[in-house]
Write a protein that holds these residues in place. Structure first.
Motif, PDB file in Angstrom:
ATOM      1  N   ALA A  21       0.857  -1.186   0.000  1.00  0.00           N
ATOM      2  CA  ALA A  21       0.000   0.000   0.000  1.00  0.00           C
ATOM      3  C   ALA A  21       0.892   1.235   0.000  1.00  0.00           C
ATOM      4  O   ALA A  21       1.805   1.339   0.815  1.00  0.00           O
ATOM      5  N   VAL A  22       0.640   2.152  -0.937  1.00  0.00           N
ATOM      6  CA  VAL A  22       1.399   3.395  -1.043  1.00  0.00           C
ATOM      7  C   VAL A  22       0.419   4.559  -0.939  1.00  0.00           C
ATOM      8  O   VAL A  22      -0.484   4.689  -1.768  1.00  0.00           O
ATOM      9  N   SER A  23       0.581   5.393   0.086  1.00  0.00           N
ATOM     10  CA  SER A  23      -0.303   6.556   0.236  1.00  0.00           C
ATOM     11  C   SER A  23       0.327   7.768  -0.435  1.00  0.00           C
ATOM     12  O   SER A  23       1.546   7.921  -0.493  1.00  0.00           O
ATOM     13  N   HIS A  24      -0.543   8.633  -0.960  1.00  0.00           N
ATOM     14  CA  HIS A  24      -0.121   9.833  -1.685  1.00  0.00           C
ATOM     15  C   HIS A  24      -1.324  10.763  -1.780  1.00  0.00           C
ATOM     16  O   HIS A  24      -2.388  10.464  -1.207  1.00  0.00           O
ATOM     17  N   TYR A  25      -1.181  11.875  -2.463  1.00  0.00           N
ATOM     18  CA  TYR A  25      -2.319  12.788  -2.606  1.00  0.00           C
ATOM     19  C   TYR A  25      -3.433  12.076  -3.377  1.00  0.00           C
ATOM     20  O   TYR A  25      -3.201  11.483  -4.419  1.00  0.00           O
ATOM     21  N   GLY A  26      -4.646  12.117  -2.836  1.00  0.00           N
ATOM     22  CA  GLY A  26      -5.794  11.526  -3.515  1.00  0.00           C
ATOM     23  C   GLY A  26      -6.108  10.103  -3.122  1.00  0.00           C
ATOM     24  O   GLY A  26      -7.079   9.537  -3.613  1.00  0.00           O
ATOM     25  N   GLY A  27      -5.300   9.499  -2.221  1.00  0.00           N
ATOM     26  CA  GLY A  27      -5.635   8.158  -1.767  1.00  0.00           C
ATOM     27  C   GLY A  27      -4.456   7.229  -1.653  1.00  0.00           C
ATOM     28  O   GLY A  27      -3.344   7.630  -1.313  1.00  0.00           O
ATOM     29  N   VAL A  28      -4.703   5.956  -1.981  1.00  0.00           N
ATOM     30  CA  VAL A  28      -3.717   4.890  -1.839  1.00  0.00           C
ATOM     31  C   VAL A  28      -3.709   4.057  -3.111  1.00  0.00           C
ATOM     32  O   VAL A  28      -4.754   3.813  -3.712  1.00  0.00           O
ATOM     33  N   THR A  29      -2.516   3.616  -3.526  1.00  0.00           N
ATOM     34  CA  THR A  29      -2.396   2.663  -4.627  1.00  0.00           C
ATOM     35  C   THR A  29      -1.945   1.325  -4.050  1.00  0.00           C
ATOM     36  O   THR A  29      -0.952   1.257  -3.323  1.00  0.00           O
ATOM     37  N   MET A  30      -2.700   0.266  -4.380  1.00  0.00           N
ATOM     38  CA  MET A  30      -2.394  -1.086  -3.924  1.00  0.00           C
ATOM     39  C   MET A  30      -1.782  -1.876  -5.071  1.00  0.00           C
ATOM     40  O   MET A  30      -2.251  -1.808  -6.199  1.00  0.00           O
ATOM     41  N   ARG A  31      -0.713  -2.646  -4.759  1.00  0.00           N
ATOM     42  CA  ARG A  31      -0.086  -3.483  -5.780  1.00  0.00           C
ATOM     43  C   ARG A  31       0.401  -4.795  -5.173  1.00  0.00           C
ATOM     44  O   ARG A  31       0.712  -4.860  -3.986  1.00  0.00           O
ATOM     45  N   LEU A  32       0.513  -5.827  -6.028  1.00  0.00           N
ATOM     46  CA  LEU A  32       1.263  -7.022  -5.676  1.00  0.00           C
ATOM     47  C   LEU A  32       2.727  -6.658  -5.824  1.00  0.00           C
ATOM     48  O   LEU A  32       3.198  -6.383  -6.931  1.00  0.00           O
ATOM     49  N   VAL A  33       3.448  -6.621  -4.715  1.00  0.00           N
ATOM     50  CA  VAL A  33       4.747  -5.960  -4.685  1.00  0.00           C
ATOM     51  C   VAL A  33       5.776  -6.606  -5.603  1.00  0.00           C
ATOM     52  O   VAL A  33       6.646  -5.921  -6.160  1.00  0.00           O
ATOM     53  N   LEU A  34       5.698  -7.915  -5.833  1.00  0.00           N
ATOM     54  CA  LEU A  34       6.687  -8.592  -6.672  1.00  0.00           C
ATOM     55  C   LEU A  34       6.282  -8.668  -8.138  1.00  0.00           C
ATOM     56  O   LEU A  34       7.036  -9.192  -8.961  1.00  0.00           O
ATOM     57  N   ALA A  35       5.108  -8.150  -8.479  1.00  0.00           N
ATOM     58  CA  ALA A  35       4.651  -8.131  -9.875  1.00  0.00           C
ATOM     59  C   ALA A  35       5.022  -6.790 -10.496  1.00  0.00           C
ATOM     60  O   ALA A  35       4.325  -5.784 -10.318  1.00  0.00           O
ATOM     61  N   ALA A  36       6.142  -6.772 -11.224  1.00  0.00           N
ATOM     62  CA  ALA A  36       6.676  -5.517 -11.753  1.00  0.00           C
ATOM     63  C   ALA A  36       5.715  -4.827 -12.709  1.00  0.00           C
ATOM     64  O   ALA A  36       5.760  -3.600 -12.872  1.00  0.00           O
ATOM     65  N   ASP A  37       4.822  -5.599 -13.350  1.00  0.00           N
ATOM     66  CA  ASP A  37       3.893  -5.018 -14.325  1.00  0.00           C
ATOM     67  C   ASP A  37       2.529  -4.681 -13.729  1.00  0.00           C
ATOM     68  O   ASP A  37       1.609  -4.306 -14.460  1.00  0.00           O
ATOM     69  N   ASP A  38       2.384  -4.776 -12.401  1.00  0.00           N
ATOM     70  CA  ASP A  38       1.105  -4.467 -11.757  1.00  0.00           C
ATOM     71  C   ASP A  38       0.814  -2.970 -11.895  1.00  0.00           C
ATOM     72  O   ASP A  38       1.588  -2.130 -11.426  1.00  0.00           O
ATOM     73  N   LYS A  39      -0.284  -2.630 -12.541  1.00  0.00           N
ATOM     74  CA  LYS A  39      -0.637  -1.228 -12.795  1.00  0.00           C
ATOM     75  C   LYS A  39      -1.271  -0.545 -11.596  1.00  0.00           C
ATOM     76  O   LYS A  39      -1.427   0.671 -11.581  1.00  0.00           O
ATOM     77  N   GLY A  40      -1.660  -1.310 -10.597  1.00  0.00           N
ATOM     78  CA  GLY A  40      -2.174  -0.713  -9.373  1.00  0.00           C
ATOM     79  C   GLY A  40      -3.681  -0.682  -9.281  1.00  0.00           C
ATOM     80  O   GLY A  40      -4.394  -0.564 -10.279  1.00  0.00           O
ATOM     81  N   ASN A  41      -4.158  -0.797  -8.058  1.00  0.00           N
ATOM     82  CA  ASN A  41      -5.583  -0.724  -7.741  1.00  0.00           C
ATOM     83  C   ASN A  41      -5.780   0.499  -6.855  1.00  0.00           C
ATOM     84  O   ASN A  41      -5.196   0.591  -5.778  1.00  0.00           O
ATOM     85  N   ALA A  42      -6.562   1.461  -7.323  1.00  0.00           N
ATOM     86  CA  ALA A  42      -6.681   2.754  -6.637  1.00  0.00           C
ATOM     87  C   ALA A  42      -7.753   2.723  -5.554  1.00  0.00           C
ATOM     88  O   ALA A  42      -8.875   2.274  -5.783  1.00  0.00           O
ATOM     89  N   LEU A  43      -7.385   3.218  -4.365  1.00  0.00           N
ATOM     90  CA  LEU A  43      -8.329   3.502  -3.287  1.00  0.00           C
ATOM     91  C   LEU A  43      -8.386   5.024  -3.185  1.00  0.00           C
ATOM     92  O   LEU A  43      -7.433   5.650  -2.715  1.00  0.00           O
ATOM     93  N   LYS A  44      -9.485   5.608  -3.623  1.00  0.00           N
ATOM     94  CA  LYS A  44      -9.525   7.057  -3.795  1.00  0.00           C
ATOM     95  C   LYS A  44     -10.222   7.762  -2.634  1.00  0.00           C
ATOM     96  O   LYS A  44     -11.267   7.319  -2.148  1.00  0.00           O
TER      97      LYS A  44
END
Length: 333
Positions: free
Chosen positions: A150-173
């Protein structure tokens, strides 16, 4: 040892560290303090104290290495290093920005550094890949298995499978600046500390929004109990401990407020196995409280700086703590 004096007393050992602490971590029977002068201080209840020169500047972030035998540190010198308690130092990466955030996980063997807008993933002490984000990273958190980031930033959080380099992310807004983030041990909840003195959260996978407010200042410190039933937070005149049971977690439920004092809580840390919470305050005081009856025990008296580092030993029998003014202690509980 240069810059450090120590005094053994009945229940522990006081340390005059000579620099402010940014965090503390346990390796074996030793506490390793990451310091504002760029060094790491290794100390136990008894015996020698060692100061390891690690960075040219402040250690901004630190995490226990996945192998459990080293500390990973990030500095304002742009370096990411591993520090062995014996003094061996290895540089894992050099970046041109401050290394504000570090997380690591023993189960997945992964280390993640937050640098500007990038989350840099290390595997086997080598950079594997990077995830870019729309704005500067506010916080990083891995679930208990070290698989979801989970990575927090302006506008919410982006969730990723950390070892999947091509994971585009799932947004929690959610609108606003999310300055810190945590995940429950099972990854069922993601909670952030926001700019406007409130927490926002999501229950997964439905992305149900949760709102927890009423804080007089920003929440920077989170701690889950081992079972994930309670989330302790800083930012008020007591620890604010939210219940996470049932389908909606804390929604509609009042928090517990153990350890109320005039000073604000700066750091919280749950015991590794029991529902016992260690609390550090802005005036330098620290105590532990048992949730069942809210009985407390003083660990440290007020001093000259806010408690900035607090950690239980793995067996739960000792606590290491330190403040921004260079005062530290290792205490038997």
């Amino acid at each position: 040892m240069r810059g450090v004096t120590a005094q053994v007393y009945e229940n522990g050992r006081r340390l005059a560290i000579g620099a402010g602490a940014t965090s503390v971590h346990w390796i074996g029977g030793e506490a390793l303090f990451a310091l504002s002068d760029g060094s790491v201080l290794a100390a136990a209840r008894e015996g020698d104290i060692r100061r390891i020169a690690a960075h040219d500047g402040v250690i901004l972030s630190a995490a226990l290495h996945p192998d459990g035998r080293r500390l990973v540190t990030g500095g304002d010198d742009g370096a990411i290093k591993s520090i062995h308690p014996g003094g061996e130092i290895t540089t894992l990466g050099e970046v041109r920005k401050w290394v504000d955030h570090l997380v690591a996980n023993a189960a997945s063997g992964v280390i993640v550094a937050g640098v500007g807008k990038d989350a840099i993933v290390f595997k086997g002490d080598k950079e594997s890949h990077r995830f870019a984000h729309p704005s500067t990273i506010g916080g990083l958190a891995l679930d208990g298995k070290g698989r979801r980031l989970a990575v927090s930033h302006y506008g919410g959080v982006t969730m990723r499978l950390v070892l999947a380099a091509d994971d585009k992310g799932n947004a929690l807004k959610w609108a606003g600046s999310h300055l810190a983030v945590t995940q429950s041990p099972e990854g069922e909840y993601v909670i952030t500390g926001m700019q406007e003195n409130a927490l926002h959260g999501w229950r997964l996978p439905e992305k149900t929004d949760l709102r927890m407010d009423g804080y007089p200042t920003k929440t920077r410190s989170f701690s889950w109990d081992k079972r994930g039933r309670w989330l302790a937070t800083s930012g008020a005149n007591s620890a604010i401990v939210w219940p996470f049971v049932g389908k909606l977690g804390p929604q509609g439920k009042p928090p517990m407020q153990p350890g109320e004092r005039e000073a604000l809580v700066t750091v919280v840390a749950f015991h590794p196995t029991e529902e016992v919470l260690a609390i550090g305050y802005a005036d330098g005081a620290a105590l532990i409280v048992r949730l069942a009856d809210q009985m407390g025990m003083e660990l440290e008296e007020p001093g000259e700086g806010a408690v900035s580092a607090l950690a239980w030993s793995p067996d739960g029998k000792q606590i290491a703590l330190a403040d921004e003014a260079g005062r530290g202690a290792i205490i038997n509980v």
